[in-house]
Design an enzyme around this catalytic site. Structure first.
Site, PDB file in Angstrom:
ATOM      1  CG  ASP A   4      -1.985   1.356   1.235  1.00  0.00           C
ATOM      2  OD1 ASP A   4      -3.190   0.639   0.975  1.00  0.00           O
ATOM      3  OD2 ASP A   4      -1.506   2.190   1.279  1.00  0.00           O
ATOM      4  CG  ASP A 104      -2.961   3.484  -2.299  1.00  0.00           C
ATOM      5  OD1 ASP A 104      -4.128   2.866  -2.147  1.00  0.00           O
ATOM      6  OD2 ASP A 104      -2.506   4.008  -1.363  1.00  0.00           O
ATOM      7  CD  GLU A 105      -5.512  -1.148  -0.600  1.00  0.00           C
ATOM      8  OE1 GLU A 105      -5.732  -2.134   0.020  1.00  0.00           O
ATOM      9  OE2 GLU A 105      -5.793  -0.039  -0.308  1.00  0.00           O
TER      10      GLU A 105
HETATM   11  N1  DCP Z   1      -8.883   8.542  -1.039  1.00  0.00           N
HETATM   12  C1  DCP Z   1      -9.925   9.504  -1.255  1.00  0.00           C
HETATM   13  N2  DCP Z   1     -10.712   9.814  -0.371  1.00  0.00           N
HETATM   14  C2  DCP Z   1     -11.060   8.823   0.691  1.00  0.00           C
HETATM   15  C3  DCP Z   1      -9.897   7.694   0.883  1.00  0.00           C
HETATM   16  C4  DCP Z   1      -8.882   7.771  -0.128  1.00  0.00           C
HETATM   17  O1  DCP Z   1      -9.885  10.334  -2.091  1.00  0.00           O
HETATM   18  N3  DCP Z   1     -11.699   9.054   1.747  1.00  0.00           N
HETATM   19  C5  DCP Z   1      -7.768   8.388  -2.168  1.00  0.00           C
HETATM   20  C6  DCP Z   1      -6.647   9.590  -1.668  1.00  0.00           C
HETATM   21  C7  DCP Z   1      -5.613   8.448  -0.933  1.00  0.00           C
HETATM   22  C8  DCP Z   1      -5.842   7.153  -1.903  1.00  0.00           C
HETATM   23  O2  DCP Z   1      -7.495   7.245  -2.036  1.00  0.00           O
HETATM   24  O3  DCP Z   1      -4.235   8.917  -1.545  1.00  0.00           O
HETATM   25  C9  DCP Z   1      -5.347   5.878  -1.274  1.00  0.00           C
HETATM   26  O4  DCP Z   1      -6.368   5.894   0.010  1.00  0.00           O
HETATM   27  P1  DCP Z   1      -5.660   5.144   1.081  1.00  0.00           P
HETATM   28  O5  DCP Z   1      -6.587   4.767   2.232  1.00  0.00           O
HETATM   29  O6  DCP Z   1      -4.800   4.127   0.889  1.00  0.00           O
HETATM   30  O7  DCP Z   1      -4.874   6.418   2.074  1.00  0.00           O
HETATM   31  P2  DCP Z   1      -3.586   7.262   1.684  1.00  0.00           P
HETATM   32  O8  DCP Z   1      -2.577   6.415   0.818  1.00  0.00           O
HETATM   33  O9  DCP Z   1      -3.830   8.489   1.576  1.00  0.00           O
HETATM   34  O10 DCP Z   1      -2.906   7.207   3.206  1.00  0.00           O
HETATM   35  P3  DCP Z   1      -2.359   5.894   3.979  1.00  0.00           P
HETATM   36  O11 DCP Z   1      -0.594   6.270   3.878  1.00  0.00           O
HETATM   37  O12 DCP Z   1      -2.831   5.829   5.287  1.00  0.00           O
HETATM   38  O13 DCP Z   1      -2.206   4.671   3.007  1.00  0.00           O
HETATM   39 CA    CA Z   2      -2.327   4.315   0.825  1.00  0.00          CA
HETATM   40 CA    CA Z   3      -5.121   2.051   0.079  1.00  0.00          CA
END
Ligand code: DCP
Ligand code: CA
Ligand code: CA
Length: 360
Positions: A4, A104-105
């Site tokens: 991720d 992203d995963e």
């Molecule tokens: N995303 C979004 N709205 C949300 C959740 C996520 O637009 N409520 C988008 C933005 C994030 C991407 O999806 O960058 C990936 O979501 P993740 O849940 O993997 O969160 P992040 O990558 O941002 O953070 P982490 O470091 O916790 O994985």
């Molecule tokens: Ca992420």
């Molecule tokens: Ca993710």
């Protein structure tokens, strides 16, 4: 193995502009209604430490960060899509099977490569992290475990830039102290109902009689909870079949035929299905609308294009046009609920398809 990417959208922005790095970075989905209406998509860890995270209103984020020299940026899906595609292509090479589960995963099947020698798991994890860093200059968090559930939970365990390996004999001690909400599939509602039963940790959940869980949550959910709490998961890593469609429906504040009242809601739904499609890494060839009338009759219209698209503007414009046409053709009755639907979904493969998507 579950990979991720850390604070993905915000990290892509930092990478493009290194001067952002030490500041709170907030990536925003502006709804366009007023200058600051909309929600936070994601933030970097500097902003998270100050309490700003995904999903909160932009206005609230601005309030919290007012003295923090924060940077607010609109989502740039084209960039994230490009980075994601490049990383996903790279990841495929590190597993015998590959399953992308979001922008992203992804899961990688590495059983054969590890060959029962668990010290190799850490090596492969580090190799993958470095490969992502070298190719796209992004940090990731990786979990390796005996099944997908454990791998996913492990990748979340030490974020950002984490690597957590859970060997089979460690599963129980790894899961036991975690709050139940950390188990994949346990959402806020389930968490709350479990809390009412006095169940807070996975260890406590694992001890509950599965019969009782089935009685409370239904047979399939009950069994799932029981198995998950005990670290049992038999799901194979598999390439995703394309999803049939992505849709969103909402009830209007009042029944109406007035496009001035309908369009803001329609635009919001267009935005939501667009976000879903981008998160799933999918393009669409059809955009449709749904209208549910006062008498609950359901009507739909759709339009299909030659080439797949991933553009929000296209969804918004086509949905508005279809709605205008529909209202022009169908009597006097007021509309009660409206929906937007994307179908003929396609996964971009390789660079050529990607540039088609971005209209490059
Ligand atoms: N995303 C979004 N709205 C949300 C959740 C996520 O637009 N409520 C988008 C933005 C994030 C991407 O999806 O960058 C990936 O979501 P993740 O849940 O993997 O969160 P992040 O990558 O941002 O953070 P982490 O470091 O916790 O994985
Ligand atoms: Ca992420
Ligand atoms: Ca993710």
């Amino acid at each position: 193995m579950h990979v991720d990417l850390d604070y993905f959208f915000a990290q892509c922005e930092e990478r493009e502009n290194l001067s952002l790095r030490d500041k709170p970075v907030v990536v925003c989905v502006y709804s366009g209604r007023t200058a600051d209406s909309g929600a936070v998509s994601t933030t970097n860890y500097v902003a998270r430490r100050l309490g700003v995270k995904s999903g909160i209103p932009i206005v609230m984020a601005k309030k919290i960060l007012k003295d923090a020299d924060a940077v607010f940026l609109p989502v740039n899906h084209g960039l994230y899509e490009k980075v994601s595609n490049s990383i996903m292509t790279l990841l495929r090479g590190y597993g015998d099977r590959f399953e992308q589960v979001g922008i992203d995963e992804a899961y990688l099947e590495v059983t054969e490569r590890i060959g029962g020698r668990w010290e190799k798991a850490r090596e492969i994890g580090l190799t993958v992290k470095n490969a992502i860093l070298d190719a796209e200059r992004l940090t990731s968090s990786i979990g390796v475990g005996p099944n997908k559930l454990i791998a996913k939970t492990a990748s979340d365990f030490q974020k950002p830039d984490g690597l957590t390996v859970v060997q089979p004999q460690e599963v129980k001690s790894f899961l036991s102290p975690l709050p139940v909400g950390k188990l994949y599939g346990v959402g806020k509602k389930t968490e709350q109902r479990l809390a009412e039963m006095g169940v807070k940790t996975v260890e406590e959940l694992a001890k509950i009689d599965p019969q009782e869980l089935c009685a409370l949550f239904g047979k399939s959910n009950g069994l799932y909870l029981h198995n998950a709490a005990n670290g049992i998961d038999e799901e194979p890593v598999r390439e995703r079949e394309g999803r049939e469609q992505i849709s969103r429906i909402a009830t209007l504040k009042q029944n109406t035929r007035d496009t001035q009242l309908i369009f803001p809601e329609l635009d919001r739904l267009s935005q939501e299905v667009h976000t879903k499609a981008v998160e799933a890494g999918l393009g669409f060839r059809s955009v449709g609308i749904i209208a549910i009338m006062e008498d609950l009759s359901i009507h739909s219209r759709s339009r299909t294009f030659e080439n797949p698209s991933q553009e929000l503007n296209k969804i918004r414009n086509v949905a508005r046009e279809l709605f205008t046409q529909f209202l022009g053709s169908d009597g006097e009755m007021n509309v009660r609920r409206i929906g937007v639907k994307l179908s003929n979904l396609v996964k971009p493969t390789g660079q050529k398809a990607l540039s088609d998507f971005l209209g490059a």
